[in-house]
Design an enzyme around this catalytic site. Structure first.
Site, PDB file in Angstrom:
ATOM      1  N   ARG A  55      13.740  80.134  47.948  1.00  0.00           N
ATOM      2  CA  ARG A  55      14.185  78.785  48.313  1.00  0.00           C
ATOM      3  C   ARG A  55      13.214  77.710  47.833  1.00  0.00           C
ATOM      4  O   ARG A  55      13.587  76.556  47.662  1.00  0.00           O
ATOM      5  CB  ARG A  55      14.392  78.701  49.824  1.00  0.00           C
ATOM      6  CG  ARG A  55      15.290  77.563  50.198  1.00  0.00           C
ATOM      7  CD  ARG A  55      15.633  77.403  51.679  1.00  0.00           C
ATOM      8  NE  ARG A  55      15.530  78.560  52.494  1.00  0.00           N
ATOM      9  CZ  ARG A  55      14.543  78.775  53.390  1.00  0.00           C
ATOM     10  NH1 ARG A  55      13.567  77.904  53.517  1.00  0.00           N
ATOM     11  NH2 ARG A  55      14.545  79.861  54.121  1.00  0.00           N
ATOM     12  N   TYR A 108      29.100  54.930  46.648  1.00  0.00           N
ATOM     13  CA  TYR A 108      29.949  56.111  46.472  1.00  0.00           C
ATOM     14  C   TYR A 108      30.577  56.477  47.821  1.00  0.00           C
ATOM     15  O   TYR A 108      29.873  56.637  48.820  1.00  0.00           O
ATOM     16  CB  TYR A 108      29.053  57.243  45.945  1.00  0.00           C
ATOM     17  CG  TYR A 108      29.709  58.556  45.697  1.00  0.00           C
ATOM     18  CD1 TYR A 108      30.666  58.694  44.705  1.00  0.00           C
ATOM     19  CD2 TYR A 108      29.359  59.677  46.445  1.00  0.00           C
ATOM     20  CE1 TYR A 108      31.262  59.928  44.465  1.00  0.00           C
ATOM     21  CE2 TYR A 108      29.938  60.908  46.215  1.00  0.00           C
ATOM     22  CZ  TYR A 108      30.900  61.027  45.219  1.00  0.00           C
ATOM     23  OH  TYR A 108      31.480  62.235  44.990  1.00  0.00           O
ATOM     24  N   ASP A 180      20.771  55.210  44.218  1.00  0.00           N
ATOM     25  CA  ASP A 180      21.612  56.205  43.540  1.00  0.00           C
ATOM     26  C   ASP A 180      21.704  55.776  42.082  1.00  0.00           C
ATOM     27  O   ASP A 180      22.398  54.824  41.737  1.00  0.00           O
ATOM     28  CB  ASP A 180      22.986  56.270  44.196  1.00  0.00           C
ATOM     29  CG  ASP A 180      23.875  57.362  43.584  1.00  0.00           C
ATOM     30  OD1 ASP A 180      23.621  57.759  42.427  1.00  0.00           O
ATOM     31  OD2 ASP A 180      24.821  57.793  44.261  1.00  0.00           O
ATOM     32  N   LYS A 205      26.896  64.888  36.735  1.00  0.00           N
ATOM     33  CA  LYS A 205      27.543  63.961  35.813  1.00  0.00           C
ATOM     34  C   LYS A 205      26.912  64.038  34.422  1.00  0.00           C
ATOM     35  O   LYS A 205      27.228  64.916  33.648  1.00  0.00           O
ATOM     36  CB  LYS A 205      27.461  62.533  36.380  1.00  0.00           C
ATOM     37  CG  LYS A 205      27.941  62.430  37.833  1.00  0.00           C
ATOM     38  CD  LYS A 205      29.431  62.643  37.968  1.00  0.00           C
ATOM     39  CE  LYS A 205      29.882  62.881  39.404  1.00  0.00           C
ATOM     40  NZ  LYS A 205      29.506  61.880  40.380  1.00  0.00           N
TER      41      LYS A 205
END
Ligand code: PLP
Length: 387
Positions: A55, A108, A180, A205
């Site tokens: 992790r 968003y 963002d 993206k």
């Protein structure tokens, strides 16, 4: 060194796998230690890039985190399984019960739903603000405002925010600034240099760039990194090594993809601007887009997405236009090599500002621009025939 050169060199394999251009995909959960002494040494250094437990990452994740840290000019990066996870974990790193968050009205939409549901439930109050507020954000700051969240250009509507002015007011009031930066990609806006403390990306993206993996990242400056790492670790976020490999592979061609998709998008936007059916084209590089002057001052390029608002519209006409496209597929997201179109209506997701009616968002892929324009032209014929 210019950004395109950095994009080629940052987070390369050689640091972790000498001689290799690309870092291999390391799959690991358990890491074993030959001796108790070495185990204890790893425990002591677990916040560094030391093999400890899956992790905490392996060289595959570290290479991507290194690249994002370098490209954003931060002190370190935390990776997440999606862009939305990067947003929520970044917010949760800096707010606690009783705190107040200032959130851009053009955020968003799932991030907005997180504020209106999860943050509300844990006692964090959100106030939405006009993305064009600039230094006026000072008037909304409260003693308990711990974070100001920005997104520029805004989702769907593309307002450009004055990050330096917002950051100055936020910092004066003791709040951190989260941004963002997905739409600009690591290429077009140096948002930490402009005063943001954390730059958040949906790597899904532009960085992945091929519509085949979900990933998020948050890059923090020195002062904010420990809080960001703590929330990422304690909420249990981790990023798949296969997807990190895809992101590293996508990253290498980010600069030419952004350049070509950006040029194509601007040509399509300008083409729509000449059309009598179109009322407004929302693209930050067009002089009438809200915040255009700030865009020219702060950004080094345009992205692949923009929206149009029709003068007169109907559901049936929009459906006829979109259903028949050959090159623009209907779907969420953007940043891949293929062109996309998304019918949307942000009216219900704005409270500090007003937005009336539907819009259509386009993502320009790597197809030939003339082919795309022919497709758009045929689409408007179908639109007119049904309207
Ligand atoms: C897509 C997107 C997100 C969410 O990212 P996922 O990787 O899809 O979770 C967040 N912010 C912006 C601006 C986006 O475009």
């Amino acid at each position: 060194m210019k950004k395109p050169t950095r994009i080629v060199h940052s987070g390369r394999g050689g640091k972790y796998a000498p001689g290799m251009i690309n870092v291999p995909v390391y799959h690991a959960s358990t890491i074993v230690f030959p001796t108790v002494a070495e185990f204890r040494q790893a425990v002591a250094r677990r916040n560094e890039q030391v093999l400890y437990y899956g992790r905490r990452g392996t060289p595959t994740q570290w290479a991507l985190a290194d690249a994002m840290t370098e490209l954003e000019g931060g002190a370190g990066c935390v990776l997440y399984g999606s862009g939305l996870a990067a947003i929520t974990a970044s917010i949760l790193a800096f707010v606690k019960a009783g705190d107040h968050l200032l959130m851009t009205d053009s955020v968003y939409e799932p991030a907005r739903m997180f504020c209106d549901n999860v943050l509300r439930d844990i006692g964090v109050e959100t106030t939405y603000y006009d993305p064009l507020i600039g230094g006026g954000i000072a008037g909304l700051m409260r003693p308990n405002t711990s974070a100001v969240f920005t997104e520029s250009p805004g989702s769907l509507t593309f307002e450009i925010q004055d990050i330096p002015a917002i950051a100055a007011a936020a910092h004066a009031g003791g709040a951190v600034v989260l941004n963002d930066n997905t739409c600009a990609s690591p290429l077009n806006l140096r948002v930490l240099d402009l005063g943001a403390d954390v730059a958040i990306h949906s790597l899904t993206k532009y960085v992945v760039g091929h519509s085949d993996a979900m990933l998020g990242a948050a890059v923090a400056n020195e002062a904010s990194l420990a809080r960001l790492q703590r929330s990422g670790y304690l909420y249990g976020h981790s990023a798949s090594p296969d997807d990190c490999y895809l992101a590293l592979r996508g990253l290498r061609t980010l600069a030419p993809r952004m350049k070509q998709c950006g040029e194509t998008a601007l040509r399509l936007a300008e083409w729509f601007k000449q059309r009598p059916e179109v009322d407004r084209v929302l693209h930050p590089a067009l002089p009438d887009c809200p915040g255009h002057d700030v865009w020219r001052r702060d950004f080094t390029g345009a992205s692949s997405i923009f929206s149009i608002v029709m003068k007169q519209s109907s559901d049936a006409a929009v459906s006829a236009m979109l259903d028949g496209y050959r090159h623009f597929s209907i779907g969420f997201s953007y940043g891949g090599f293929e062109s996309l179109v998304l019918p949307s209506n942000p009216s219900g997701a704005r409270t500090a500002t007003t937005w009336a009616g539907p819009l259509i968002r386009f993502h320009a892929g790597l197809e030939d621009t003339d082919d795309l324009i022919a497709d758009l032209e045929a689409g408007l014929e179908r639109f007119n025939a049904v309207l």
